[in-house]
Design an enzyme around this catalytic site. Structure first.
Site, PDB file in Angstrom:
ATOM      1  CD  GLU A 186      -3.110  -1.150   2.072  1.00 15.67           C
ATOM      2  OE1 GLU A 186      -3.149  -0.236   2.907  1.00 15.67           O
ATOM      3  OE2 GLU A 186      -4.012  -1.993   1.927  1.00 15.67           O
ATOM      4  CD  GLU A 197      -4.112  -6.556   4.482  1.00 16.34           C
ATOM      5  OE1 GLU A 197      -5.096  -5.786   4.523  1.00 16.34           O
ATOM      6  OE2 GLU A 197      -2.994  -6.241   4.931  1.00 16.34           O
TER       7      GLU A 197
END
Ligand SMILES: *[C@@H]1O[C@H](CO)[C@@H](O)[C@H](O)[C@H]1NC(C)=O
Ligand SMILES: *[C@@H]1O[C@H](CO)[C@@H](O)[C@H](O)[C@H]1NC(C)=O
Ligand SMILES: *[C@@H]1O[C@H](CO)[C@@H](O)[C@H](O)[C@H]1NC(C)=O
Ligand SMILES: *[C@@H]1O[C@H](CO)[C@@H](O)[C@H](O)[C@H]1NC(C)=O
Ligand SMILES: *[C@@H]1O[C@H](CO)[C@@H](O)[C@H](O)[C@H]1NC(C)=O
Ligand SMILES: *[C@@H]1O[C@H](CO)[C@@H](O)[C@H](O)[C@H]1NC(C)=O
Length: 545
Positions: A162, A265
């Site tokens: 990220e 995730e």
């Protein structure tokens, strides 16, 4: 007799059940025997300390606990990971100076692979606010790989988690350069581990260029040398008993992707906090999603501190000995238990990946396809030695100080007619200063030296409140001349080598050959200090969704 001996040796070696090697063919993963491989996993990272502040909007941790160095913890958790039925764990932060033998060997013997993130909190990550791919970071990444390369159950190394946001895409060339250099290093040590990146979810006009960029070929020659192998998407779209159509749009976005992709995730807390039903697994591990994705990792074994929920599937007693699973855990174990892997397409029918040209930059995708060079320890050490005014500190916590001083020194240099262009890079224009790949301490010494030289080499111009030291041994040439001679080819792309410390100790922390290891938290020229807010544990990032 010889024949019998050989057979016995074979028999005894096969009873060890060495974990199978997994590799990528085209967009799919296969074990050596040609069976399709899916990541059926769980995130495995106890939470680090979170210092809440307005500058830390995502609750990103500033410390970490390396779970793979905790032999007792791994022994405690292994039976629970087996009950969950996982074949892979993802670990977000590890310390290369610690011993990982016990955990890695136990997981390997249990058939559990690891996906290891190479970034660390704060100065151990590519800083999206002041991005650079520098010697100190590369040394940290390679030190970690050097300490894990002996284990057969490392499936992949992530070069970032990220880092890129829909309104922060200019750091992409630095992430892609990290993937390129780490891939070259892995090849040089004959490692078959995959190179991955884990992305925050977002709209198609962000995710599509992002995923395509990380697996594109800027040279236009269909080469995969700067392409990741494994695109991870942190996806929390499915909530509760969602309809199977939930994933339709993400499936169509990735329908033609050229390398492997998975959910790095998943597991929204929004619908059934603490008692998630995990029904998405039945869709994720079935056709048609198996044509596009190679599984996913449920978030998270340990509780995470985040504004979006607790996420944990177990509680660990305060003495660290007892594991209490919650309903989340039981439900996931039950859902994972119902999965049977779809063993198609056959490996022999899958075409090798092609690596298309990179997406062109536009107003929503601001990344150049000109990548920064490979960070070069020897060149930066050569320069540091030749500089007339050097930064010195006795503080072990010099990271924030270097950022502050760089901002101050660049501002002073600007008022003396110089610029910090040589230590800066711009991922949008693809223009990288000659020293942009050096560690922040060398960059700071370079700015100190330029200021010192522009001010007649008066000792007071090398003080910086006692942070600068005149280098009596420096040659009389200017800092710029030293930079040109130490770094004659500032765009060189080469196979990096392990930092000296990693070679000698198989992974003490990322000290460079100069005996220092520096930090990524450099100030951008003329800007006030920017806090490092790279999402280390993405639990902190859901507010973005
Ligand atoms: C920028 O290009 C990407 C494709 O690379 C596209 O998805 C996106 O919509 C474009 N953005 C704009 C504002 O044109
Ligand atoms: C785990 O600990 C949290 C916080 O103390 C608590 O709310 C939760 O009920 C516990 N869960 C289990 C399964 O013990
Ligand atoms: C390091 O220094 C920064 C800024 O001076 C400070 O905020 C931080 O708490 C320090 N960290 C440690 C571990 O001392
Ligand atoms: C990089 O260059 C672009 C285009 O010139 C500019 O808009 C942007 O502000 C620059 N970024 C930095 C960090 O200097
Ligand atoms: C170094 O610079 C910092 C920040 O400007 C300042 O607080 C400190 O006093 C200076 N001197 C030393 C010896 O650290
Ligand atoms: C981050 O900073 C600390 C000291 O503040 C240092 O020990 C560590 O090596 C740095 N990490 C990198 C990658 O530069």
């Amino acid at each position: 007799m010889i024949v019998i001996t050989v057979l016995l040796a074979l028999a005894s070696s096969t009873t060890v059940h060495a974990i199978a090697k997994v590799s990528r063919t085209g967009r799919y993963l296969y074990t050596d025997d040609g069976t399709r491989f899916y990541i059926k996993g769980v995130a495995y990272q106890p939470p680090g300390a979170v210092v809440a502040s307005s500058a830390n909007a995502f609750n990103e941790p500033s410390t970490f606990i390396d779970p793979l160095a905790d032999a007792a913890g791994c022994a405690r958790d292994l039976p629970f990971l087996q009950q969950l039925g996982v074949n892979t764990i993802r670990v977000y932060s590890v310390d290369s100076s610690l011993n990982h033998d016990s955990c890695m060997n136990a997981f390997s013997a249990a058939g559990i692979y690891t996906i290891i993130d190479l970034a660390l909190p704060l100065n151990g990550s590519i800083d999206r606010n002041s991005p650079a791919w520098t010697t100190n970071l590369q040394n940290q990444y390679i030190s970690t790989i050097a300490s894990f390369s002996k284990f057969p159950n490392v499936l992949a190394y992530n070069v970032g988690n990220e880092v890129l946001l829909s309104d922060a895409t200019a750091p992409a060339p630095f992430v892609k350069a990290a993937a390129r250099d780490i891939k070259a290093y892995l090849t040089s040590i004959s490692s078959s581990a995959l190179v991955g990146y884990a992305a925050i979810d977002g709209a198609a006009d962000f995710l599509q260029p992002l995923s395509n960029y990380l697996s594109c070929d800027p040279s236009g020659t269909n080469a995969g040398s700067s392409a990741i192998d494994l695109f991870g998407l942190n996806n929390y779209e499915w909530c509760g008993n969602a309809p199977t159509t939930t994933y339709d749009s993400i499936n169509s976005e990735f329908a033609d992707y050229n390398v492997a992709a998975y959910f790095s995730e998943f597991g929204s807390e929004d619908c059934n906090p603490g008692v998630r039903v995990w029904t998405e697994t039945g869709t994720l591990f079935a056709s048609p999603m198996t044509n596009i994705w190679s599984g996913g990792l449920a978030f998270s074994y340990f509780p995470a501190s985040s504004s979006a929920g607790q996420f944990g599937m177990v509680n660990i007693s305060s003495d660290g000995t007892t594991v209490t699973p919650n309903a989340d855990f039981k439900n996931l174990a039950s859902q994972y238990g119902m999965i049977s892997f779809v063993n198609s397409p056959a490996k022999s029918s899958v075409a090798a990946s092609s690596f298309p040209a990179c997406p062109s930059a536009n107003s929503s995708w601001a990344a150049s396809d000109t990548l920064p060079p490979t960070p070069d320890n020897a060149a930066c050490a050569c320069l540091e030695d030749a500089l007339s005014c050097q930064f010195h500190t006795s503080s072990s916590n010099y990271s924030a100080l270097v950022g502050t001083l760089t901002d101050t020194a660049c501002s002073l240099l600007g008022s003396s007619g110089g610029t910090c262009a040589d230590i800066s890079g711009n991922g949008t224009t693809g223009v990288y200063g000659r020293l942009d790949m050096c560690d922040p301490i060398t960059k700071l010494s370079y700015v100190f030296s330029q200021y010192f030289e522009l001010n007649g080499r008066q000792p007071s111009a090398c003080s910086f409140d006692g942070n600068g030291t005149v280098n009596g041994g420096a040659p009389s040439e200017t800092a710029l001349a030293a930079a040109k001679s130490c770094i004659p080819n500032p765009s060189a792309v080469v196979t990096p080598s392990a930092p000296t410390a990693a070679v000698s100790s198989a992974g003490s922390s990322g000290s460079g050959s100069s005996g220092r290891s520096n930090e990524a938290m450099s100030g951008n020229a003329m800007l006030s200090i920017t806090l490092v807010v790279v999402c280390m544990v993405a639990s902190a990032c859901w507010t973005m969704l």
